[in-house]
Design a protein around this motif. Structure first.
Motif, PDB file in Angstrom:
ATOM      1  N   ARG A   1      -9.947   1.605  10.247  1.00 47.96           N
ATOM      2  CA  ARG A   1      -8.899   1.096   9.348  1.00 47.96           C
ATOM      3  C   ARG A   1      -8.247   2.248   8.566  1.00 47.96           C
ATOM      4  NH1 ARG A   1     -12.610  -3.432   8.681  1.00 47.96           N
ATOM      5  NH2 ARG A   1     -13.552  -2.356   6.918  1.00 47.96           N
ATOM      6  N   GLU A   2      -9.071   3.166   8.091  1.00 50.65           N
ATOM      7  CA  GLU A   2      -8.546   4.315   7.351  1.00 50.65           C
ATOM      8  C   GLU A   2      -7.634   5.168   8.229  1.00 50.65           C
ATOM      9  OE1 GLU A   2     -10.597   8.221   5.509  1.00 50.65           O
ATOM     10  OE2 GLU A   2     -11.373   6.317   4.715  1.00 50.65           O
ATOM     11  N   ALA A   3      -8.032   5.396   9.467  1.00 52.04           N
ATOM     12  CA  ALA A   3      -7.222   6.194  10.394  1.00 52.04           C
ATOM     13  C   ALA A   3      -5.894   5.499  10.700  1.00 52.04           C
ATOM     14  CB  ALA A   3      -7.997   6.456  11.680  1.00 52.04           C
ATOM     15  N   VAL A   4      -5.927   4.188  10.850  1.00 51.37           N
ATOM     16  CA  VAL A   4      -4.692   3.420  11.088  1.00 51.37           C
ATOM     17  C   VAL A   4      -3.767   3.545   9.882  1.00 51.37           C
ATOM     18  CG1 VAL A   4      -3.751   1.095  11.377  1.00 51.37           C
ATOM     19  CG2 VAL A   4      -5.693   1.829  12.773  1.00 51.37           C
ATOM     20  N   GLU A   5      -4.316   3.427   8.686  1.00 50.60           N
ATOM     21  CA  GLU A   5      -3.499   3.550   7.472  1.00 50.60           C
ATOM     22  C   GLU A   5      -2.894   4.949   7.351  1.00 50.60           C
ATOM     23  OE1 GLU A   5      -6.179   2.305   4.378  1.00 50.60           O
ATOM     24  OE2 GLU A   5      -5.636   0.199   4.636  1.00 50.60           O
ATOM     25  N   GLN A   6      -3.659   5.974   7.732  1.00 52.78           N
ATOM     26  CA  GLN A   6      -3.120   7.337   7.700  1.00 52.78           C
ATOM     27  C   GLN A   6      -1.977   7.486   8.688  1.00 52.78           C
ATOM     28  OE1 GLN A   6      -6.505   9.877   8.369  1.00 52.78           O
ATOM     29  NE2 GLN A   6      -7.154   9.785   6.235  1.00 52.78           N
ATOM     30  N   GLN A   7      -2.129   6.903   9.871  1.00 45.57           N
ATOM     31  CA  GLN A   7      -1.064   6.967  10.870  1.00 45.57           C
ATOM     32  C   GLN A   7       0.181   6.217  10.381  1.00 45.57           C
ATOM     33  OE1 GLN A   7      -0.997   8.684  13.681  1.00 45.57           O
ATOM     34  NE2 GLN A   7       0.951   7.895  14.412  1.00 45.57           N
ATOM     35  N   LEU A   8      -0.035   5.074   9.751  1.00 47.94           N
ATOM     36  CA  LEU A   8       1.077   4.271   9.228  1.00 47.94           C
ATOM     37  C   LEU A   8       1.685   4.916   7.991  1.00 47.94           C
ATOM     38  CD1 LEU A   8       2.545   1.563   9.779  1.00 47.94           C
ATOM     39  CD2 LEU A   8       0.931   0.492   8.197  1.00 47.94           C
ATOM     40  N   ARG A   9       0.897   5.739   7.307  1.00 45.43           N
ATOM     41  CA  ARG A   9       1.272   6.490   6.104  1.00 45.43           C
ATOM     42  C   ARG A   9       1.241   5.672   4.819  1.00 45.43           C
ATOM     43  NH1 ARG A   9       5.099   9.735   9.537  1.00 45.43           N
ATOM     44  NH2 ARG A   9       3.959  11.669   9.826  1.00 45.43           N
ATOM     45  N   TYR A  10       0.610   4.509   4.841  1.00 42.04           N
ATOM     46  CA  TYR A  10       0.321   3.781   3.602  1.00 42.04           C
ATOM     47  C   TYR A  10      -0.718   2.705   3.859  1.00 42.04           C
ATOM     48  CZ  TYR A  10       4.256   0.876   5.305  1.00 42.04           C
ATOM     49  OH  TYR A  10       5.118   0.131   6.061  1.00 42.04           O
ATOM     50  N   PRO A  11      -1.407   2.274   2.800  1.00 40.53           N
ATOM     51  CA  PRO A  11      -2.504   1.314   2.975  1.00 40.53           C
ATOM     52  C   PRO A  11      -2.018  -0.092   3.330  1.00 40.53           C
ATOM     53  CG  PRO A  11      -2.187   1.803   0.659  1.00 40.53           C
ATOM     54  CD  PRO A  11      -1.266   2.705   1.417  1.00 40.53           C
ATOM     55  N   ILE A  12      -2.862  -0.816   4.026  1.00 41.85           N
ATOM     56  CA  ILE A  12      -2.576  -2.206   4.388  1.00 41.85           C
ATOM     57  C   ILE A  12      -3.122  -3.069   3.252  1.00 41.85           C
ATOM     58  CG2 ILE A  12      -2.866  -4.019   6.118  1.00 41.85           C
ATOM     59  CD1 ILE A  12      -1.450  -1.502   7.171  1.00 41.85           C
ATOM     60  N   LYS A  13      -2.252  -3.395   2.286  1.00 43.23           N
ATOM     61  CA  LYS A  13      -2.683  -4.171   1.125  1.00 43.23           C
ATOM     62  C   LYS A  13      -1.765  -5.348   0.834  1.00 43.23           C
ATOM     63  CE  LYS A  13      -4.994  -0.476  -1.384  1.00 43.23           C
ATOM     64  NZ  LYS A  13      -5.041   0.307  -2.617  1.00 43.23           N
ATOM     65  N   SER A  14      -0.617  -5.363   1.456  1.00 42.67           N
ATOM     66  CA  SER A  14       0.374  -6.402   1.144  1.00 42.67           C
ATOM     67  C   SER A  14       0.940  -6.986   2.437  1.00 42.67           C
ATOM     68  CB  SER A  14       1.521  -5.789   0.334  1.00 42.67           C
ATOM     69  OG  SER A  14       2.234  -4.865   1.146  1.00 42.67           O
ATOM     70  N   GLN A  15       1.662  -8.082   2.281  1.00 40.64           N
ATOM     71  CA  GLN A  15       2.293  -8.703   3.443  1.00 40.64           C
ATOM     72  C   GLN A  15       3.291  -7.745   4.090  1.00 40.64           C
ATOM     73  OE1 GLN A  15       1.284 -11.561   4.805  1.00 40.64           O
ATOM     74  NE2 GLN A  15       2.659 -11.097   6.474  1.00 40.64           N
ATOM     75  N   GLN A  16       3.983  -6.970   3.268  1.00 42.67           N
ATOM     76  CA  GLN A  16       4.948  -6.006   3.798  1.00 42.67           C
ATOM     77  C   GLN A  16       4.257  -4.967   4.680  1.00 42.67           C
ATOM     78  OE1 GLN A  16       7.120  -3.857   0.819  1.00 42.67           O
ATOM     79  NE2 GLN A  16       8.456  -2.868   2.286  1.00 42.67           N
ATOM     80  N   SER A  17       3.083  -4.486   4.248  1.00 48.18           N
ATOM     81  CA  SER A  17       2.372  -3.496   5.051  1.00 48.18           C
ATOM     82  C   SER A  17       1.804  -4.120   6.324  1.00 48.18           C
ATOM     83  CB  SER A  17       1.273  -2.814   4.231  1.00 48.18           C
ATOM     84  OG  SER A  17       0.347  -3.740   3.731  1.00 48.18           O
ATOM     85  N   VAL A  18       1.428  -5.402   6.266  1.00 43.67           N
ATOM     86  CA  VAL A  18       0.977  -6.111   7.469  1.00 43.67           C
ATOM     87  C   VAL A  18       2.127  -6.183   8.472  1.00 43.67           C
ATOM     88  CG1 VAL A  18       0.227  -8.350   8.387  1.00 43.67           C
ATOM     89  CG2 VAL A  18      -0.835  -7.434   6.310  1.00 43.67           C
ATOM     90  N   TYR A  19       3.321  -6.546   8.002  1.00 44.51           N
ATOM     91  CA  TYR A  19       4.503  -6.597   8.875  1.00 44.51           C
ATOM     92  C   TYR A  19       4.775  -5.218   9.494  1.00 44.51           C
ATOM     93  CZ  TYR A  19       5.839 -11.163   6.902  1.00 44.51           C
ATOM     94  OH  TYR A  19       5.869 -12.472   6.510  1.00 44.51           O
ATOM     95  N   ALA A  20       4.673  -4.175   8.651  1.00 49.32           N
ATOM     96  CA  ALA A  20       4.963  -2.823   9.139  1.00 49.32           C
ATOM     97  C   ALA A  20       3.995  -2.421  10.251  1.00 49.32           C
ATOM     98  CB  ALA A  20       4.899  -1.827   7.985  1.00 49.32           C
ATOM     99  N   LEU A  21       2.711  -2.726  10.079  1.00 46.66           N
ATOM    100  CA  LEU A  21       1.744  -2.383  11.121  1.00 46.66           C
ATOM    101  C   LEU A  21       1.992  -3.205  12.374  1.00 46.66           C
ATOM    102  CD1 LEU A  21      -0.632  -0.809  12.160  1.00 46.66           C
ATOM    103  CD2 LEU A  21      -2.159  -2.477  11.074  1.00 46.66           C
ATOM    104  N   CYS A  22       2.271  -4.476  12.201  1.00 48.98           N
ATOM    105  CA  CYS A  22       2.553  -5.340  13.346  1.00 48.98           C
ATOM    106  C   CYS A  22       3.742  -4.778  14.139  1.00 48.98           C
ATOM    107  CB  CYS A  22       2.827  -6.762  12.866  1.00 48.98           C
ATOM    108  SG  CYS A  22       2.896  -7.970  14.199  1.00 48.98           S
ATOM    109  N   GLU A  23       4.762  -4.341  13.424  1.00 49.70           N
ATOM    110  CA  GLU A  23       5.939  -3.767  14.077  1.00 49.70           C
ATOM    111  C   GLU A  23       5.597  -2.444  14.756  1.00 49.70           C
ATOM    112  OE1 GLU A  23      10.042  -1.904  12.491  1.00 49.70           O
ATOM    113  OE2 GLU A  23       9.688  -4.010  11.943  1.00 49.70           O
ATOM    114  N   ALA A  24       4.786  -1.600  14.077  1.00 50.34           N
ATOM    115  CA  ALA A  24       4.394  -0.320  14.655  1.00 50.34           C
ATOM    116  C   ALA A  24       3.583  -0.517  15.938  1.00 50.34           C
ATOM    117  CB  ALA A  24       3.592   0.500  13.647  1.00 50.34           C
TER     118      ALA A  24
END
Length: 191
Positions: free
Chosen positions: A16-39
């Motif tokens: 999870r930490e490595a994914v957040e580093q790749q995404l460049r921000y933590p998965i803590k909100s609905q917006q970050s969930v959308y961003a990861l889903c899109e990525a």
């Protein structure tokens, strides 16, 4: 080959930490969930992402290997097995017997007993033990995350070590896990 991995697997937080580093921000909100889903180009649905990151109360018992393979490819590994091999090769020993370190163990406390935690920079928190490794925040200073009334689970606080507050809950809503004293550890004592 197993088709799923238990949710308690010790390498999942590292993934999870490595994914957040790749995404460049933590998965803590609905917006970050959308961003990861899109990525991930929709290869993993939003609900699965929310479960994996502790953003849903019901959590998960296991993770499908196919899901782990997708996340591992996102961070540059071939698959889950390759990620495990790379992590093991790049990680120093993560084990030590801590009995000699000063600590507070939940199983040795009585319900209603209070302790105090401090950590940098200038954070202070008074907790009351609720039983079965559960705690409630009674007072807090200089923390923008913890609030009076928050509840979480933690079996042991070790002086000088990071504390992992599991299932941090506010007003009945699980906010996920919260780590304090990440670099310099916590100081703790019974009141």
């Amino acid at each position: 080959m197993k088709t799923s991995v238990t949710s308690l697997h010790p390498m999942l937080p590292l993934l999870r930490e490595a994914v957040e580093q790749q995404l460049r921000y933590p998965i803590k909100s609905q917006q970050s969930v959308y961003a990861l889903c899109e990525a991930l180009r929709g290869q993993i649905n939003e609900d699965t992402i929310r479960r994996l990151w502790g953003l849903r109360k019901d959590g998960y018992a296991s993770v499908q290997r196919a899901t782990l393979d997708i996340l591992c490819k996102y961070i540059g590994a071939r698959d889950w097995e390759d990620f495990l091999a790379q992590a093991m090769a790049n990680t120093d020993c993560e084990s030590e017997l801590g009995a000699q370190l000063p600590q507070i163990i939940a199983d040795q406390l009585t319900i209603g007993q209070e302790i105090e935690l401090t950590w940098l920079p200038n954070r202070r928190c008074r907790l009351v033990f609720l039983g079965e490794a559960k705690w409630r925040v009674e007072a807090v200073e200089n923390s923008s995350t913890l609030q009076v009334g928050d509840m979480f689970e933690c079996r042991t606080f070790v002086v000088g070590q990071m504390a992992y507050l599991d299932s941090l809950t506010r007003d009945g809503k699980c906010l996920g896990s919260y780590r304090i004293g990440i670099q310099n550890g916590v100081r703790c004592g019974a009141l």
